[in-house]
Enzyme design. Structure first.
Site, short mmCIF file in Angstrom:
data_model
loop_
_atom_site.label_atom_id
_atom_site.label_comp_id
_atom_site.label_asym_id
_atom_site.label_seq_id
_atom_site.Cartn_x
_atom_site.Cartn_y
_atom_site.Cartn_z
N MET A 1 0.89 -1.17 0.00
CA MET A 1 0.00 0.00 0.00
C MET A 1 0.92 1.22 0.00
O MET A 1 1.46 1.62 1.04
CB MET A 1 -0.91 0.00 1.22
CG MET A 1 -1.91 -1.16 1.23
SD MET A 1 -2.91 -1.22 2.74
CE MET A 1 -3.81 0.34 2.62
N THR A 2 1.16 1.78 -1.19
CA THR A 2 2.15 2.85 -1.31
C THR A 2 1.79 4.07 -0.49
O THR A 2 2.68 4.76 0.02
CB THR A 2 2.33 3.26 -2.79
OG1 THR A 2 1.04 3.57 -3.35
CG2 THR A 2 2.93 2.13 -3.59
N CYS A 3 0.47 4.37 -0.36
CA CYS A 3 0.08 5.56 0.40
C CYS A 3 0.39 5.40 1.88
O CYS A 3 0.53 6.39 2.61
CB CYS A 3 -1.40 5.85 0.20
SG CYS A 3 -2.48 4.48 0.66
N MET A 4 0.53 4.16 2.33
CA MET A 4 0.80 3.89 3.74
C MET A 4 2.21 3.35 3.97
O MET A 4 2.59 3.05 5.10
CB MET A 4 -0.22 2.89 4.29
CG MET A 4 -1.66 3.35 4.20
SD MET A 4 -1.96 4.84 5.17
CE MET A 4 -1.71 4.22 6.82
N ASN A 5 2.99 3.17 2.89
CA ASN A 5 4.33 2.56 3.00
C ASN A 5 4.25 1.22 3.72
O ASN A 5 5.09 0.89 4.57
CB ASN A 5 5.31 3.50 3.72
CG ASN A 5 5.63 4.73 2.90
OD1 ASN A 5 5.59 4.70 1.67
ND2 ASN A 5 5.92 5.83 3.57
#
Length: 259
Positions: free
Chosen positions: A224-228
């Site tokens: 989840m790139t937005c949450m790393n």
């Protein structure tokens, strides 16, 4: 050119082998003009023994047959007599002529926000370091730095076999692979200033649960790139972990799926 289009740079290096062979022939002063021409006509690329005519090239931009590198370029074949000019024109179009309008528009827009003249005090390297951390900085990719930076969740710990294998995998990445990893996990190919520690939110690692009859080795990692946030399957070996990560780092670029 390598930094802009690695595949095109590789193709031009291949073509330059013909130029090198021709230049070597011109150093042989004992050859008569007729012999010189015969030697040039017989040039083959040492990589695959192809002649320049076998490539069926013309003076258009590779991949863009409607873009002529010179007037009437679509009707001009690339030969041993003009191959050097073709290489120069492809590079010039890719790095300058083909992007001149876009670069000018970017600079105009940038200047409306921040005067670019203020940046003249910095070298290109200094600007890159200000914008983001270089992937060449090995200190941020050491095992100790990674263990200090990555947060474990949902049963994972620094002693978990899967976590140990994952950190070992990261330590072994070369610079190109680091960029692919960062792009896949965070959406950017560079670390912020301060490395992994400076990521907000911090990089987190959580198990990806397998659903029977599938096994963990059957899954790819997901993020989840937005949450790393990295969802890491509990792989059975380092070899499997490495194979799955290298696959997803390449095939997963610019993809978006619901998990």
């Amino acid at each position: 050119l390598e930094a802009v289009d690695a595949q095109l740079a590789k193709s031009l290096r291949y073509l330059y082998r013909f130029v090198e062979a021709k230049n070597e022939i011109y150093t042989r002063v004992e050859l008569s003009p007729a012999q010189l021409q015969n030697e040039i006509d017989a040039i083959r690329n040492p990589d695959d023994q192809a002649a320049i005519a076998d490539l069926a090239l013309d003076f258009t931009l590779p991949g863009y047959p409607s873009v002529e590198l010179r007037q009437g370029g679509a009707e001009i074949p690339v030969t041993m007599s003009n191959i050097h000019s073709y290489i120069d024109l492809v590079a010039e179009w890719t790095l300058y002529s083909g992007v001149r309008a876009q670069v000018a528009a970017f600079c105009e827009g940038f200047d409306r926000v921040f005067s670019s003249t203020c940046l003249l005090m910095f070298t290109p390297t200094e600007l890159c370091n200000l914008i983001g951390q270089t992937v060449a900085d090995d200190a941020y990719w050491s095992g100790s730095a990674l263990r200090d930076s990555i947060k474990m969740e949902n049963g994972f710990s620094l002693e978990s076999p899967e976590v140990c294998m994952f950190i070992e995998f990261l330590e072994l990445l070369d610079q190109a692979e680091r960029r692919l990893f960062l792009q896949f996990v965070t959406g950017a190919p560079r670390l912020p200033l301060g490395g992994f520690h400076a990521l907000h939110p911090p990089l987190r690692l959580t198990p990806r649960q397998a659903v029977l009859p599938l096994k963990p080795d059957d899954y790819l990692p997901s993020v989840m790139t937005c949450m790393n946030l990295i969802k890491l399957p509990k792989y059975s070996s380092f070899k499997v972990l490495s194979q799955r990560w290298k696959q997803v780092m390449v095939e997963g670029q610019k993809s978006f799926h619901l998990s």
